[in-house]
Design a protein around this motif. Sequence first.
Motif, PDB file in Angstrom:
ATOM      1  N   HIS A  14      -5.641   1.888  -2.497  1.00  0.00           N
ATOM      2  CA  HIS A  14      -6.966   1.293  -2.424  1.00  0.00           C
ATOM      3  C   HIS A  14      -8.083   2.299  -2.144  1.00  0.00           C
ATOM      4  O   HIS A  14      -9.236   2.039  -2.435  1.00  0.00           O
ATOM      5  N   GLY A  15      -7.798   3.437  -1.551  1.00  0.00           N
ATOM      6  CA  GLY A  15      -8.807   4.448  -1.278  1.00  0.00           C
ATOM      7  C   GLY A  15      -9.762   4.111  -0.143  1.00  0.00           C
ATOM      8  O   GLY A  15     -10.771   4.786   0.046  1.00  0.00           O
TER       9      GLY A  15
ATOM     10  N   THR B  51      -4.767  -3.529   8.940  1.00  0.00           N
ATOM     11  CA  THR B  51      -4.038  -3.286   7.695  1.00  0.00           C
ATOM     12  C   THR B  51      -4.635  -4.153   6.600  1.00  0.00           C
ATOM     13  O   THR B  51      -5.405  -5.083   6.869  1.00  0.00           O
ATOM     14  N   LEU B  52      -4.301  -3.869   5.389  1.00  0.00           N
ATOM     15  CA  LEU B  52      -4.655  -4.700   4.244  1.00  0.00           C
ATOM     16  C   LEU B  52      -3.399  -5.372   3.730  1.00  0.00           C
ATOM     17  O   LEU B  52      -2.328  -4.769   3.735  1.00  0.00           O
TER      18      LEU B  52
END
Length: 63
Positions: free
Chosen positions: A36-37, A45-46
Amino acid sequence: MKVTKLVSTCDIKDCPTIYATDRGTLLLQGETPTDHGLQIPAHETLVEIPMELLQKAIRDHLI
């Protein structure tokens, strides 16, 4: 914490799922993306979940 399964894309344990907690929050189960950068703080977190899952939860008036 009490957790209740709201909606999933399948009936086995390793699929994207939305849970409700007794804290008035949602837990999201999904893939952890790495490409994702973004700069995410260490304590966060994602989680990537399919739009189909959110649409199903909204359509079924679960969230």
